[in-house]
Design a protein around this motif. Structure first.
Motif, short mmCIF file in Angstrom:
data_model
loop_
_atom_site.label_atom_id
_atom_site.label_comp_id
_atom_site.label_asym_id
_atom_site.label_seq_id
_atom_site.Cartn_x
_atom_site.Cartn_y
_atom_site.Cartn_z
N ASN A 67 0.84 -1.20 0.00
CA ASN A 67 0.00 0.00 0.00
C ASN A 67 0.88 1.26 0.00
O ASN A 67 0.82 2.07 0.91
CB ASN A 67 -0.93 -0.02 1.22
CG ASN A 67 -2.06 0.99 1.07
OD1 ASN A 67 -2.24 1.59 0.00
ND2 ASN A 67 -2.81 1.21 2.15
N GLN B 150 -0.03 2.12 -8.25
CA GLN B 150 -1.09 2.21 -7.24
C GLN B 150 -2.20 1.19 -7.51
O GLN B 150 -2.69 0.53 -6.59
CB GLN B 150 -1.68 3.63 -7.22
CG GLN B 150 -0.75 4.61 -6.50
CD GLN B 150 -1.14 6.08 -6.71
OE1 GLN B 150 -1.71 6.43 -7.73
NE2 GLN B 150 -0.81 6.90 -5.74
N ALA C 4 -3.48 -2.10 -5.35
CA ALA C 4 -4.88 -2.36 -4.99
C ALA C 4 -5.27 -3.79 -5.40
O ALA C 4 -5.97 -4.48 -4.65
CB ALA C 4 -5.78 -1.33 -5.66
N ARG D 161 -3.79 -6.14 -2.91
CA ARG D 161 -4.46 -6.06 -1.62
C ARG D 161 -5.80 -6.79 -1.65
O ARG D 161 -6.18 -7.46 -0.70
CB ARG D 161 -4.68 -4.60 -1.19
CG ARG D 161 -3.43 -3.89 -0.73
CD ARG D 161 -3.78 -2.64 0.06
NE ARG D 161 -4.64 -1.72 -0.66
CZ ARG D 161 -4.21 -0.82 -1.54
NH1 ARG D 161 -2.92 -0.72 -1.81
NH2 ARG D 161 -5.05 0.00 -2.13
#
Lengths: 302, 159
Positions: free
Chosen positions: B120, B148, B152, B155
């Motif tokens: 992150n 980014q 994501a 994650r």
């Protein structure tokens, strides 16, 4: 880009063996650590070693260790990225971690070693001012034994040090320091870590609650044939209460002590002016605590 | 001087007789034929030649083949997981994180290295990690966006 040319390549398993190889094979040999200076010198500057002795198979030359007397030993083959990210170094000497973080990219710092950064004896080496300011001692070994020398006395000129060809820098030791020691390293270079320092300044001192400064060390990089202490500038602040006016005066004094040259990056006059400005800021920044992030580290130089 | 070197390349054992002065970059491209890794500057400034060595991103243009014994090397050819693209590859495709594409293998390897330790990252952390990777097309905004988005994706897979 030019390619490296053939050489004999050795990977000794002990220091004795490594040093003996340089003795037995004579001139033209080079020790290899991370290779980020050596291989570039071979590709870009026409360096043609007859043989290379890779030190990375010698055990025990890397790692960071806190000794029982409060000193910290750093193995010569410890990478700059390891130093930059070490919890111990970041806590005790954030400006040293910061100086390691100023060298090239992460890819470079994953290879480049602290011992290599010192041994290469570049006047603009980023870790040297912080190491000199901390009073660090270097341990140098050869087949015939070991000696210790303060890093302050290690450098003799650009690319020149007190080491003989068969000697190997094995470890550096940061002596125990006062609990209220603070410091800052500023690399002044518009392209930041991806270019050499135009000017490097390390400022270290013990900061009392009333802002009285003692044990002041100001060390300049890239403005003389070796890193130099600005001793008259140190004396300006020694035993005094830190103030902007005093930091300004110390900066001006450091500028007088610098012996810069003009080159492709900067004129001597500009370097001298920047020594004044960056010394002042390093002294003031040190008192405010370590930079919180990369952007903070960048922004507080200005 | 030649030397027999055993190392791992993208998970496979390699055993070769190589000149010790051969750069890892040239060994990969010219001798092994893995041409995904690119040469930009040749002096460790641009990051186009980034590969993983023992889990860490390094410039393959500055590593001698003699140093490779026992090393674990992963190149852009080894980034894909089975048939599936790695999250950074998917995100670079989706976001237009490549223009001419020359810096892309290095950008992807460095982005993977960042996300391996931080799933992150802030924009600042991404820019810091990629400060040794130059995009001559100057397509940095979309590269940062892609990292980014890759983060994501990772994650959501491993929350």
């Amino acid at each position: 880009m030019k390619r490296t040319e053939a050489f004999d390549f050795y990977q000794p398993a002990t220091l004795q063996e490594a040093s003996q190889l340089l003795k037995d094979n004579g001139p033209g040999g080079r020790f290899l650590a991370g290779g980020t200076d050596l291989v570039i010198a071979m590709k870009e500057k026409g360096l043609l070693p007859k043989y290379i002795v890779d030190l990375k198979r010698v055990p025990g030359l890397s790692g960071i260790r806190e000794n029982s007397d409060g000193s910290i030993a750093i193995g010569a083959l410890t990478t700059l990225y390891t130093i930059e990210t070490s919890a111990l170094i970041k806590k005790k000497y954030p400006f040293l971690a910061q100086s390691a973080a100023e060298v090239g990219s992460i890819q470079i710092r994953n290879r480049a070693t602290i011992g290599g950064n010192i041994s290469n004896a570049s006047p603009s080496a980023d870790t040297s001012p912080a190491l000199v300011a901390l009073g660090v001692t270097a341990t140098i070994a050869s087949a015939s034994g070991e000696r210790k020398i303060p890093v302050e006395e290690f450098f003799k000129g650009p690319g020149q040090s007190v080491m003989n060809a068969d000697e190997i820098l094995t470890e550096i030791t940061i002596p125990k320091t006062a609990a209220n020691l603070v410091g800052e390293y500023i690399k002044f270079s518009p392209r930041e870590m991806m270019d050499l320092a135009y000017v490097g300044v390390a400022a270290v001192y013990n900061l009392a609650a009333d802002k009285k400064c003692t044990g002041v060390r100001i060390v300049l990089g890239a403005v003389a044939p070796t890193p130099i202490r600005a001793k008259r500038a140190e004396a300006v602040l020694e035993g005094q209460i830190l103030s902007e006016a005093l930091a300004e005066k110390a900066g001006q004094t450091a500028a007088e002590e610098a012996k810069p040259i003009s080159d492709v990056r900067s004129s001597a006059d500009y370097r001298r002016a920047m020594v004044g400005t960056m010394t002042k800021r390093a002294l003031l920044n040190a008192a405010t605590g370590p930079a919180k992030s990369w952007y903070d580290r960048r922004d507080r130089r200005y | 001087m030649n030397k027999k070197i055993d190392f791992t390349l993208n998970g496979k054992a390699v055993s070769r007789d190589v000149p010790t002065h051969r750069l890892l970059l040239d060994l990969l491209r010219d001798e092994i034929g893995a041409t995904g890794t690119k040469e930009g500057c040749g002096t460790g400034d641009c990051g186009a030649c980034t590969v993983m060595m023992n889990g860490k991103p390094v410039n393959s243009c500055l590593i001698l083949s003699g140093e490779l014994a026992g090393a674990d090397i992963v190149t852009i050819e080894g980034l894909k997981i089975g048939a599936e693209l790695h999250a950074v590859q998917k995100a670079f495709v989706q976001d237009g994180g490549a223009q001419c594409g020359y810096c892309t293998p290095g950008m992807l390897m460095m982005s993977k290295a960042l996300l391996d330790s931080n799933n992150n990252p802030s924009e600042e952390e991404i820019r810091y990690a990629l400060s040794g990777n130059l995009c001559r097309c100057t397509g940095y905004a979309k590269i940062v966006q892609a990292v980014q988005d890759a983060a994501a994706m990772l994650r959501s897979k491993n929350p």
